[in-house]
Design an enzyme around this catalytic site. Sequence first.
Site, short mmCIF file in Angstrom:
data_model
loop_
_atom_site.label_atom_id
_atom_site.label_comp_id
_atom_site.label_asym_id
_atom_site.label_seq_id
_atom_site.Cartn_x
_atom_site.Cartn_y
_atom_site.Cartn_z
N ARG A 29 0.82 -1.21 0.08
CA ARG A 29 0.14 0.08 0.28
C ARG A 29 0.96 1.74 -0.05
O ARG A 29 1.96 1.30 0.54
CB ARG A 29 -0.66 -0.21 1.36
N ILE A 30 0.15 2.07 -0.93
CA ILE A 30 0.84 4.07 -0.70
C ILE A 30 0.35 4.50 0.08
O ILE A 30 -0.73 4.40 0.55
CB ILE A 30 1.10 4.11 -2.25
N ASN A 76 1.41 7.57 1.30
CA ASN A 76 0.76 8.98 1.02
C ASN A 76 1.66 9.08 -0.53
O ASN A 76 3.46 8.98 -0.62
CB ASN A 76 1.89 9.57 1.56
N PRO A 77 0.64 9.37 -1.53
CA PRO A 77 1.26 9.46 -2.94
C PRO A 77 2.20 10.76 -3.09
O PRO A 77 2.91 10.85 -3.99
CB PRO A 77 -0.30 9.90 -3.32
N GLY A 85 7.59 -0.73 1.87
CA GLY A 85 8.58 0.20 2.37
C GLY A 85 9.19 0.60 0.75
O GLY A 85 8.98 -0.27 0.08
N GLU A 106 14.09 2.16 -1.87
CA GLU A 106 15.38 2.30 -2.30
C GLU A 106 14.78 1.44 -3.66
O GLU A 106 15.67 1.85 -4.53
CB GLU A 106 15.70 1.51 -1.82
MO1 MOS Z 1 19.92 2.96 2.57
S1 MOS Z 1 21.66 1.75 1.29
O1 MOS Z 1 19.50 1.40 3.59
O2 MOS Z 1 20.00 4.11 2.96
#
Ligand code: MOS
Length: 774
Positions: free
Chosen positions: A663-664, A666-667, A736, A739
Amino acid sequence: MSKLQNALVSGVRAVLSQVPAGWLPGGTPDPLIDKRVSLGTQQTRVDGPLKVRGAARFAAEIPMSGLHYAAFVHSTIARGQIAEIDTAVAESAPGVCLVMTYRNAPKLAVVPPIGLSNLKAAGNNILPVMQDAQVRWNGQVVAVVVAQTQDQADHAATLVKVRYDPDPARTDFEAGKAHAHTPDSILIEKNRLLKGNASKALAEAEAACRVDAVYRTPWHNHNFIEPSAATIVWEGERLIIHDATQMLSATAASLAKVFGIKEQQVHVKSPYVGGGFGGKALWDHQILAAAAAKLAARPVRIVLSRAGVTRLIGGRTQTEQRVALAADAKGKLKALLHHGYSVKPKHSVCDEQYGLTGRSLYACDSLDIVQHHVDLDVVANTFMRGPGEAPGTFAIECAVDELAHQLAIDPIELRRRNAPECDPATGAPHSQSAMMLAYDQGAERFGWKRRSPVPRSRRKGEWLVGMGCATGTFPYVRMPGMSVRITLDARGFAHVASAAHEMGMGTATVQRQHAADRLGLPLDKVSVEIGDSSLPFGSFAGGSSQTASLGAAISAASSSLVGELLRIAGNDTPLAGIRASEVEYFAEGLRSRADPRRHETFASILKRARRDDVSATGASGAPLEMLKFAMHSTSAIFCELRVSEVTGEVRVDRLVGAFDCGRILNPQTATSQFKGGMIMGLGMALTEETLLDERNGRIMSTSLAEYHVPVHLDVPELEVLWTDIPDPRAPLGARGIGEIGITGVAAAVANAVFNATGKRIRQLPLTLDKILAP
Ligand code: MOS
């Protein structure tokens, strides 16, 4: 964690069948995952106004009376001893109050290494700091100058004369491969993964159904907007450090170890961080500046120059990855081999886990995956957005594209035929996974139908036009121990506090939305305080874990708070006699689940109890869901670009990212995370490369003039979209997103370059020389 870690490393997955499914006791999904009040809506950053007004003070901007400034002298050899060091001229230069070398530095213990077995460790470069005459990498600090102004310190640093007795150093990757070692584990996974007989399946496959190639990615360095910095003062035996860090609590605990004082004697403040990406933990500069502040008995500020960041803060290591794929004529994968070399000095903690990428992406009967480490005399390599997955997806996703081309199967269709039903390596069920939905949504938005499968078939004048796609991926991580205190005041306002981190992601913004929904409050009755080690323990902002960790902690604290509220509510409340498990948060108070008319507000409960406030703490528990389920986010990245036949220049015209990350929340902040990651991916694809002189281990690209990050003109129209399917095993349904944005981008660009030109380039960055080479 060590038991969990052992369970993983030794592959005892049977243990896990006894573990409750999910992260809440009893394995129930988070009741908030399908509620849409504040979560899921667009909210601007709570720290935005302060930042745009310039009122948010960063580590190098904290005013302090009597402040002095530090400058570093860096070694110019990679290995050897300091034979002579002459500090006399520097010491008598204007404004100088201290020159510190190994001869007068205080005794300092070695910093404890970051690792899952010790959540209070923040060290990256695990070496003695200025304790002896040894030089261990080219760029190590050999002297610290403290002066009244930065200019005076910088000038005096040039006056320190050092003579070295050099020793032979290991600074060459190719030479280092000859004595590479093969570690038992990579992060918390077993390193060598063998399933079936991949070599045999590869050898038996038709030549046309086989890809076997080597992909190379270079060193990368961190180039945060805010260079690493700290403003430091000792108050007696108490160390106060205004730092730029993504590991607050661990930095405090580690500095205590280094200086031999108690954890409570170290206070780290870091409310705002100007970008971290994995590089903002504890490195030599904070330790040296704190030692100098102690020796000089003055407050000291250290601000690393761009060159200083390059010499002292490790980056992403170079990799060399062989990927071999074999398929049947229909494109069903029969073998996946992924063997590689990367640099990991013995004093580094970062595995650059590219070997984990191919374990989860595609169903395959046989797997053979292993990483080898090359030990060099260089500053410790470290985490950098999408460590492992960024270089790993470049290799694997280029190989998949090569296979699709050979088999004359559309690259998306090839991935569809190999989309996994469960974890390909362990057989664990997915918690939630919709990779092909991301592909379909992304392909639609991008207009994949317009692509010609024949390379070099679209042209506009001198420009060859191409399209490519690739999968991105990043695992779900939730850190145990992340703690939160929730305090309700007499007006019914909630105050959430944790030593959590804000590097620009929107931490406080999103957790304010979370706490509001969790506690049944409107947004403007919730405040979130983060960025200070005196607050409840914060695990790191890393591994894209912070939102899940804080989510679990706020949830746990809110549960404890129910008990506290009922206790002080006494017997004159509509809630009298109801157990904690029978009430829920609703409309600025608590109500009975069975009889919703029985409700009392927080303000009313506190007033009757004559209390100013009531509070409770909670922590993120062991992340058992990570062990029982395959929990990975995926993305589909699409790129359209032009390549000049005359100059070899690549201009990316469009980049679309479709993300499946649960789920997102905060768009607005999510869009910024995804786009930021994709822009970093563009840099990785086209320009970023640390230039290391392998003869002497000296990094040559020490400024943004030599290390090219994308600038405004390099960044095309970017579009992001997401599947927005809650992950029932993750707090708030969210896996999450910090990254994943960078992963897959370099491969999508390289695949588009192939589609445009017919030229397959297997080495990043995709610079003109490689494109023009015959
Ligand atoms: Mo990220 S590379 O764990 O800040």
